[in-house]
Design a protein around this motif. Structure first.
Motif, short mmCIF file in Angstrom:
data_model
loop_
_atom_site.label_atom_id
_atom_site.label_comp_id
_atom_site.label_asym_id
_atom_site.label_seq_id
_atom_site.Cartn_x
_atom_site.Cartn_y
_atom_site.Cartn_z
N SER A 180 25.67 26.81 -58.09
CA SER A 180 25.55 27.83 -57.06
C SER A 180 25.09 27.12 -55.79
CB SER A 180 24.53 28.88 -57.50
OG SER A 180 24.28 29.75 -56.45
N LEU A 204 24.19 36.22 -60.54
CA LEU A 204 23.52 35.53 -59.43
C LEU A 204 22.23 36.23 -59.02
CD1 LEU A 204 26.60 34.62 -57.24
CD2 LEU A 204 25.27 33.11 -58.71
N PHE A 205 22.16 37.54 -59.24
CA PHE A 205 20.94 38.27 -58.88
C PHE A 205 19.74 37.72 -59.64
CE2 PHE A 205 17.93 41.79 -59.22
CZ PHE A 205 17.79 42.11 -57.89
N SER A 219 24.06 27.46 -51.74
CA SER A 219 23.74 28.27 -50.56
C SER A 219 24.17 27.50 -49.31
CB SER A 219 22.24 28.56 -50.49
OG SER A 219 21.53 27.37 -50.17
N TRP A 265 25.92 40.24 -51.96
CA TRP A 265 25.31 38.93 -51.74
C TRP A 265 24.93 38.22 -53.02
CZ3 TRP A 265 21.51 40.57 -47.29
CH2 TRP A 265 22.25 40.86 -46.15
N TYR A 266 24.48 38.94 -54.02
CA TYR A 266 24.06 38.35 -55.30
C TYR A 266 24.72 39.09 -56.46
CZ TYR A 266 20.30 36.00 -52.73
OH TYR A 266 19.58 35.23 -51.86
N ASP A 303 19.73 33.30 -58.90
CA ASP A 303 19.72 32.67 -57.58
C ASP A 303 18.86 33.33 -56.53
OD1 ASP A 303 21.88 30.32 -57.07
OD2 ASP A 303 22.40 31.54 -58.80
N ARG A 363 21.31 33.29 -49.66
CA ARG A 363 22.25 33.76 -50.68
C ARG A 363 23.27 32.69 -51.02
NH1 ARG A 363 27.30 36.74 -48.56
NH2 ARG A 363 27.61 35.77 -46.54
N PRO A 364 23.81 32.73 -52.23
CA PRO A 364 24.86 31.77 -52.58
C PRO A 364 26.15 32.07 -51.82
CG PRO A 364 24.36 33.23 -54.44
CD PRO A 364 23.44 33.60 -53.33
N GLY A 396 17.94 36.71 -56.21
CA GLY A 396 18.11 38.11 -55.86
C GLY A 396 16.84 38.92 -56.05
N LEU A 398 22.65 43.84 -51.66
CA LEU A 398 22.06 42.69 -52.35
C LEU A 398 22.63 42.53 -53.76
CD1 LEU A 398 19.02 41.53 -51.07
CD2 LEU A 398 18.72 41.68 -53.51
N LYS A 424 31.39 38.43 -50.81
CA LYS A 424 30.83 37.87 -52.04
C LYS A 424 31.00 36.35 -52.01
CE LYS A 424 31.62 41.83 -54.99
NZ LYS A 424 32.17 42.31 -56.25
#
Length: 190
Positions: free
Chosen positions: A109, A34-35, A111, A29-30, A38, A96-97, A40, A25, A130
């Protein structure tokens, strides 16, 4: 074996799974900012609730050494925890983005659902990939640019979802665009 030892063992196994999922995560993914921006944290909360709380707590509640049907209870708890964990991870994965898109001086961003909502084809990513970085290639000619914007408006798609005009993100292009904008602003000031 005591109830607390069973809880500790279940918690240790759940914690090992949590560490692996948290790594994916946070770093896949983030990644990076981004965590925080977006979702996370929301995804992490789902995984913590299911993996670190649900299963071990149920084990603590139902475990009694020598209890008839204990194997069935523990199997049911493990199965429930696994199903909930897979469902929660799937939610986090699908939200996730998949792309960071630069257009009109702004980073967006995106998804997979953002693309689906406007009828655009989302960039394909592997399970452990990523987000990809793109820029929208906007024509320099104002007339062509206007036609592009009108066409996107008629399709009901924002310019950030113009996947057919995506090019790889190039930070040096930002400097060129900013320099062009500064020249235009200087011309307006005169």
């Amino acid at each position: 074996m005591s109830r607390y030892r069973a809880f500790a063992i279940h918690f240790a196994i759940s914690f090992a799974i949590f560490v692996m999922l948290a790594w994916v995560l946070l770093y896949i993914w983030y990644p990076e900012f981004l965590f925080a921006t977006d979702g996370g944290w929301e995804g992490m909360r789902i995984i913590i609730a299911v993996d670190l709380v649900l299963g071990p707590l149920l084990t603590l509640i139902v475990f009694k050494s020598g209890k008839p049907g204990l194997k069935f209870d523990l199997t049911a708890i493990g199965t429930l925890q696994l199903v909930c964990l897979v469902a929660g991870t799937l939610v986090v994965y699908t939200q996730r983005p998949v792309a960071i898109v630069y257009v009109d001086g702004i980073f967006f961003s995106m998804s997979k659902q953002d693309y689906v909502d406007v009828g655009a084809e989302a960039p394909e990513l592997g399970l452990l990939s990523k987000p990809k970085w793109f820029m929208v290639d906007i024509p320099a000619d104002p007339h062509e640019q206007s036609e592009l914007r009108q066409a996107m408006f008629k399709m009901g798609r924002p310019l950030r979802a113009a996947t057919e005009r995506y090019v790889a993100f190039d930070p040096s292009a930002l400097k060129e665009q900013d320099a062009t904008r500064l020249d235009i602003l200087e011309d307006l000031d005169r």
